[in-house]
Design a protein around this motif. Structure first.
Motif, PDB file in Angstrom:
ATOM      1  N   ASP A  24      -4.604   1.939  -4.605  1.00 33.83           N
ATOM      2  CA  ASP A  24      -4.022   1.311  -3.422  1.00 33.83           C
ATOM      3  C   ASP A  24      -4.096   2.248  -2.224  1.00 33.83           C
ATOM      4  O   ASP A  24      -4.329   1.817  -1.095  1.00 33.83           O
ATOM      5  N   ARG A  27      -7.514   2.213  -0.433  1.00 35.21           N
ATOM      6  CA  ARG A  27      -8.011   0.910  -0.012  1.00 35.21           C
ATOM      7  C   ARG A  27      -7.434   0.553   1.345  1.00 35.21           C
ATOM      8  O   ARG A  27      -6.276   0.810   1.628  1.00 35.21           O
ATOM      9  N   ARG A  29      -7.401  -2.891   3.752  1.00 33.59           N
ATOM     10  CA  ARG A  29      -7.726  -4.318   3.867  1.00 33.59           C
ATOM     11  C   ARG A  29      -8.581  -4.800   2.694  1.00 33.59           C
ATOM     12  O   ARG A  29      -9.521  -5.569   2.856  1.00 33.59           O
ATOM     13  N   GLY A  30      -8.221  -4.311   1.519  1.00 27.66           N
ATOM     14  CA  GLY A  30      -8.911  -4.757   0.313  1.00 27.66           C
ATOM     15  C   GLY A  30     -10.212  -4.050   0.024  1.00 27.66           C
ATOM     16  O   GLY A  30     -10.830  -4.296  -1.012  1.00 27.66           O
TER      17      GLY A  30
END
Length: 386
Positions: A24, A27, A29-30
């Motif tokens: 996480d 990352r 925005r995905g």
């Protein structure tokens, strides 16, 4: 047991593991940005080497690039950085006159570092896959023992908080469930003595019996008797297998919400802390029942299950049941957590608010260090049918 940081989960919603936390963090925005740190290091080493004096060469530091990629990137990305590091080394080293070149020894060092980093990344990913597989197995076990309960299930509003003393554990010896049936809704909350897989296995055995008996049996006393029999049978089976479970027992509270009596609850207490009735007007403790824990009922002076108590509740009262992780929670000075006093300061009948209040109070009192698994369960009849 040594105190370890507690893991908190509302209705057993588990925490993210370090793997997912790391991903996480890498990352945006995905999209993965794990390649950015090694790329910036590669570019930085290259620029510094090209802009310093001839006698101050740092291009061999490029061996750090594939190593960092191996720790945070995928296999193909790490391999790409290993190749890119070798190519970059060749280009930058040939930029300088021959007498200032790092030469073949450092080239071999960079190439070997890239190869080892790629292998290390493969081992790391393989370990992560095994860990995720074990997570799936643990999650399946958790759902088998403590199945998810939808909101308003069987006409009851409920909430549960599970605090695991072991941060790596998914479930321990604490258990709870709600079972609707033609004779009313039954609730079971308890705690198996001991730790480890043996406690989980015992909890699963008791819940399996409760789900069947709670549905089929008309009298709550019969359900209680079935639970006692199951505990004795399970213990005999484990002893026959050579396990050291001959003295295992479980404390529990069995509740019955009979149909047609919205203000009545039946209680069978197997040596557990008595439930608390919490409402806007205050907190009161229900009768203990004086029953023995499951598994040692044969020591009772009167044969049979503990007596079934009938208690009247007001519509704005919620039953709160906790395991010994709450009653035995201590602070750094050894003082026990005063549950009733904490609730009396701001009583509420909302199950979710109630369990959250107790959860926060326990963690605040123990500073996040628990010595035992803890379950906090609150339930009352729903105001509207579901």
């Amino acid at each position: 047991m040594r105190p370890v940081p507690a893991r908190v989960s509302l209705s057993l919603v588990t925490d993210h593991r370090a793997l997912w936390q790391r991903r996480d963090l890498l990352r945006v925005r995905g999209r993965s940005i794990a390649w950015v740190p090694p790329f910036l290091l590669l570019a930085g080493i290259t620029l510094v080497d090209l802009n310093t004096a001839e006698h101050l060469r740092i291009i061999f530091w490029i061996v750090l690039v594939p190593g960092i990629a191996a720790a945070i990137c995928g296999l193909w990305t790490t391999a790409a950085f290993a190749v890119l590091s070798v190519l970059d080394y060749v280009v930058v080293d040939n930029f300088w006159p021959r007498r200032y070149q790092a030469g073949l020894p450092d080239f071999v060092l960079v190439a070997l570092a890239g190869l080892l980093a790629t292998l290390a990344c493969a081992f790391r990913l393989n370990g992560e896959r095994r860990m995720l597989h074990m997570r799936d197995i643990a999650e399946t076990t958790r759902r088998t023992v403590l199945r998810p309960l939808p909101s308003g299930w069987a006409g009851l509003e409920h909430a549960a908080v599970y605090l695991a003393a072991d941060t790596e554990a998914r479930v321990g010896g604490d258990f709870y469930d709600i079972q609707p049936g033609p004779h009313g809704t039954r609730v079971l909350v308890g705690d198996v003595q001991g730790k480890g897989l043996g406690a989980v296995e015992t909890a699963a055995a008791l819940l399996g019996t409760f789900r069947e008996a709670g549905y089929h049996e008309k009298d709550l006393a019969t359900v209680a008797d079935r639970l006692e029999t199951r505990m004795v049978r399970h213990r005999s089976h484990t002893v026959a297998l050579g396990r050291d479970d001959g003295d295992r027992f479980a404390t529990a509270v069995l509740l019955g919400f009979p149909p047609g009596a919205p203000d009545v609850v039946e209680i069978v207490n197997f040596g557990h802390e008595p439930p608390l009735a919490v409402g806007p007007t205050g907190v009161r403790s229900l009768p203990p029942g004086h029953g023995l824990p499951l598994g040692i009922g044969e020591l009772a002076s009167v044969a049979g299950p503990p007596p079934t108590l009938t208690v009247t509740l007001s519509p704005d009262e919620t039953l709160l049941i906790t395991t010994d992780g709450v009653t035995e929670a201590r602070d750094g000075d050894g003082e026990f957590y005063a549950l009733s006093d904490d609730l009396a300061r701001s009583p509420t009948s909302d199950p979710r608010l109630l369990v959250a209040q107790v959860r926060d109070g326990v963690l605040r009192h123990t500073q996040g260090h628990l010595s035992d698994d803890t379950t906090i369960f609150a339930v009352h009849r729903a105001t509207a049918p579901h």
